[in-house]
Design a protein around this motif. Structure first.
Motif, PDB file in Angstrom:
ATOM      1  N   ARG A 115       0.825  -1.210   0.000  1.00 24.79           N
ATOM      2  CA  ARG A 115       0.000   0.000   0.000  1.00 24.79           C
ATOM      3  C   ARG A 115       0.858   1.257   0.000  1.00 24.79           C
ATOM      4  O   ARG A 115       0.397   2.335  -0.389  1.00 24.79           O
ATOM      5  N   ALA A 116       2.101   1.134   0.421  1.00 28.97           N
ATOM      6  CA  ALA A 116       2.991   2.295   0.501  1.00 28.97           C
ATOM      7  C   ALA A 116       3.664   2.607  -0.828  1.00 28.97           C
ATOM      8  O   ALA A 116       4.124   3.736  -1.037  1.00 28.97           O
ATOM      9  N   ILE A 117       3.730   1.636  -1.736  1.00 35.41           N
ATOM     10  CA  ILE A 117       4.449   1.822  -2.997  1.00 35.41           C
ATOM     11  C   ILE A 117       3.465   2.223  -4.093  1.00 35.41           C
ATOM     12  O   ILE A 117       2.513   1.487  -4.372  1.00 35.41           O
ATOM     13  N   PRO A 118       3.657   3.371  -4.746  1.00 30.89           N
ATOM     14  CA  PRO A 118       2.791   3.735  -5.891  1.00 30.89           C
ATOM     15  C   PRO A 118       2.902   2.684  -6.996  1.00 30.89           C
ATOM     16  O   PRO A 118       3.959   2.091  -7.205  1.00 30.89           O
ATOM     17  N   ARG A 119       1.823   2.470  -7.688  1.00 26.44           N
ATOM     18  CA  ARG A 119       1.814   1.416  -8.702  1.00 26.44           C
ATOM     19  C   ARG A 119       2.784   1.706  -9.842  1.00 26.44           C
ATOM     20  O   ARG A 119       3.370   0.785 -10.402  1.00 26.44           O
ATOM     21  N   TYR A 120       2.932   2.958 -10.191  1.00 27.72           N
ATOM     22  CA  TYR A 120       3.880   3.279 -11.260  1.00 27.72           C
ATOM     23  C   TYR A 120       5.292   2.906 -10.845  1.00 27.72           C
ATOM     24  O   TYR A 120       6.056   2.327 -11.630  1.00 27.72           O
ATOM     25  N   VAL A 121       5.644   3.215  -9.589  1.00 28.28           N
ATOM     26  CA  VAL A 121       6.976   2.855  -9.082  1.00 28.28           C
ATOM     27  C   VAL A 121       7.112   1.341  -9.009  1.00 28.28           C
ATOM     28  O   VAL A 121       8.155   0.780  -9.370  1.00 28.28           O
ATOM     29  N   LEU A 122       6.055   0.663  -8.539  1.00 26.03           N
ATOM     30  CA  LEU A 122       6.106  -0.801  -8.429  1.00 26.03           C
ATOM     31  C   LEU A 122       6.301  -1.453  -9.793  1.00 26.03           C
ATOM     32  O   LEU A 122       7.103  -2.389  -9.938  1.00 26.03           O
ATOM     33  N   LEU A 123       5.588  -0.967 -10.811  1.00 28.18           N
ATOM     34  CA  LEU A 123       5.731  -1.537 -12.147  1.00 28.18           C
ATOM     35  C   LEU A 123       7.108  -1.243 -12.728  1.00 28.18           C
ATOM     36  O   LEU A 123       7.673  -2.072 -13.446  1.00 28.18           O
ATOM     37  N   THR A 124       7.657  -0.081 -12.430  1.00 25.93           N
ATOM     38  CA  THR A 124       9.015   0.225 -12.873  1.00 25.93           C
ATOM     39  C   THR A 124      10.023  -0.728 -12.238  1.00 25.93           C
ATOM     40  O   THR A 124      10.951  -1.210 -12.890  1.00 25.93           O
ATOM     41  N   ILE A 125       9.826  -1.023 -10.944  1.00 26.12           N
ATOM     42  CA  ILE A 125      10.689  -1.985 -10.264  1.00 26.12           C
ATOM     43  C   ILE A 125      10.534  -3.367 -10.881  1.00 26.12           C
ATOM     44  O   ILE A 125      11.530  -4.102 -11.052  1.00 26.12           O
ATOM     45  N   MET A 126       9.298  -3.744 -11.232  1.00 32.05           N
ATOM     46  CA  MET A 126       9.072  -5.049 -11.862  1.00 32.05           C
ATOM     47  C   MET A 126       9.884  -5.179 -13.144  1.00 32.05           C
ATOM     48  O   MET A 126      10.482  -6.221 -13.417  1.00 32.05           O
ATOM     49  N   GLY A 127       9.917  -4.112 -13.928  1.00 34.84           N
ATOM     50  CA  GLY A 127      10.669  -4.167 -15.173  1.00 34.84           C
ATOM     51  C   GLY A 127      12.164  -4.258 -14.977  1.00 34.84           C
ATOM     52  O   GLY A 127      12.887  -4.676 -15.884  1.00 34.84           O
ATOM     53  N   ALA A 128      12.649  -3.871 -13.779  1.00 32.07           N
ATOM     54  CA  ALA A 128      14.086  -3.893 -13.508  1.00 32.07           C
ATOM     55  C   ALA A 128      14.510  -5.052 -12.610  1.00 32.07           C
ATOM     56  O   ALA A 128      15.684  -5.133 -12.226  1.00 32.07           O
ATOM     57  N   LEU A 129      13.600  -5.965 -12.269  1.00 34.22           N
ATOM     58  CA  LEU A 129      13.927  -7.059 -11.359  1.00 34.22           C
ATOM     59  C   LEU A 129      14.938  -8.044 -11.936  1.00 34.22           C
ATOM     60  O   LEU A 129      15.554  -8.808 -11.185  1.00 34.22           O
TER      61      LEU A 129
END
Length: 318
Positions: A115-129
C-alpha cells in the motif's frame, strides 16, 4: 339529526382547510440555467473545435494494434490482476484475523509494504527485477548449494530456471505487479467485510460442527459480500484505468501505449487522447452497470425500504 351544542362548539373550534403554499426555490432555477448554458457551451466546443479532429479519433480507435492493446493490455490484465488480487487479498484478510501472531504479522507487513508503494513505481521496479536474478530465477530445493557442499556432492537440485528478464516484463509481469498491489487493498476491504458479520454466526457454525475454514466460506463471506462488493467494484474500475501505467515496465501491447504511438507518429496528440478517453468511458460505464447489479444482488434484505409484498399488505387494511 340536529347537532348538540357540544358538537357545534367543537366544530367551530376546529381549524379550517389549510392552504399550504410550496416553498419557492428561485436559486435552483438560476443554477439550472447556469448549468444549461455551460453544457451548451461545452457541446458547441466539442462539435465545432477543429482540435478534436473527430474523423481521426474514430480512425485511431479502429486500428488493429489499438484494439489488440485494448483486449490484451487493458481488459485481460484487469481481469487477471483482479482475480489474483481478490484471491490473495481474501487470504491475507483471513490471516490478519487469525489467532496466530505470525500470520497476522506477515499479513500486516505485506499490506503495509504494497500500500505504501505507488503502482507506477512498483511496475518500474518489476521491469528492472532482472538485475537481481542475472543467472535466472531457479526453482528447487532451498539452499541446495550449501547442502550439496556439506554432503560433498556435486551438481544442483534446481528443477527449472526461468529468465527473469522475460518473466517480469510484458503482460505477465504487468499482471504480477498489478495483482500484488491490488491484494494489499483487497485485504483491507475483505477484512472490513468479515468484521461486519456478527462473530456469533461464526461461533454458531463451529458449534454445529463446521470447521473454521468451511464456516468462513459458507456463512461469513456470503454475508460479507454486501460490504465487500461496492469497494471491490471501485477497485476494478481503478485497475482498468491503472493499466495505462503498464508503460512503466514497459508493455507495448496496451491501449494507451498504442494510441500514444499513433499520436507521436502522426503529430495528432490531442485526438488520440480523446480516443483513449472514449475507450475508458465506455468500458467503465459497463463495469459500473455490473457493479450496480451485484450490489443489488448481494444487498437483498438490507436497507430501509420495506418489501413490496409487505408494503401492499400494510396498505390494504381492513
Amino acid at each position: 339529526m340536529t347537532a348538540t351544542p357540544a358538537e357545534t362548539k367543537a366544530s367551530a373550534d376546529r381549524p379550517g382547510l389549510i392552504k399550504a403554499v410550496p416553498v419557492r426555490h428561485p436559486w435552483r432555477w438560476v443554477a439550472i440555467a447556469v448549468i444549461a448554458v455551460l453544457v451548451a457551451m461545452f457541446l458547441h466546443m466539442v462539435i465545432t473545435n477543429a482540435a478534436f479532429n473527430w474523423p481521426f479519433v474514430f480512425e485511431a480507435m479502429n486500428q488493429a494494434p489499438v484494439i489488440e492493446g485494448f483486449w490484451k493490455g487493458t481488459i485481460l490484465v484487469t481481469v487477471l490482476a483482479m482475480i489474483f488480487g481478490i484471491a490473495v487479498g481474501v487470504l491475507l484478510a483471513v490471516m490478519r484475523l487469525s489467532d496466530n501472531p505470525v500470520l497476522r504479522a506477515v499479513s500486516w507487513a505485506y499490506t503495509w509494504f504494497f500500500r505504501a508503494i505507488p503502482r507506477y513505481v512498483l511496475l518500474t521496479i518489476m521491469g528492472a527485477l532482472g538485475i537481481l536474478f542475472q543467472q535466472g530465477l531457479s526453482l528447487g530445493v532451498p539452499f541446495d548449494w550449501l547442502i550439496i557442499d556439506w554432503l560433498g556432492l556435486e551438481g544442483t537440485w534446481r528443477f527449472v530456471t526461468l529468465d527473469a528478464n522475460v518473466l517480469f516484463v510484458g503482460l505477465f509481469g504487468g499482471v504480477i505487479g498489478m495483482a500484488a498491489s491490488e491484494a494489499a487493498y483487497m485485504a483491507e476491504i475483505a477484512r472490513a467485510g468479515i468484521l461486519s458479520v456478527d462473530r456469533g454466526q461464526l461461533e454458531a457454525a463451529q458449534a454445529l460442527g463446521m470447521s473454521r475454514a468451511k464456516a468462513m466460506r459458507r456463512i461469513v463471506l456470503p454475508q460479507a459480500m454486501r460490504v465487500i462488493v461496492p469497494p471491490t467494484g471501485n477497485e476494478t474500475i481503478a485497475m482498468l484505468k491503472d493499466t495505462s501505467l503498464l508503460l512503466a515496465i514497459p508493455v507495448g501491447t496496451e491501449l494507451f501505449f498504442q494510441l500514444q504511438a499513433i499520436g507521436t507518429r502522426t503529430y495528432q496528440t490531442f485526438p488520440v487522447l480523446v480516443a483513449a478517453t472514449l475507450y475508458y468511458l465506455v468500458t467503465t460505464s459497463v463495469l459500473m452497470i455490473g457493479q450496480s447489479y451485484l450490489e443489488k444482488r448481494f444487498g437483498r434484505g438490507f436497507g430501509t425500504s420495506a418489501p413490496r409484498a409487505a408494503a401492499g399488505m400494510a396498505g390494504g387494511g381492513l
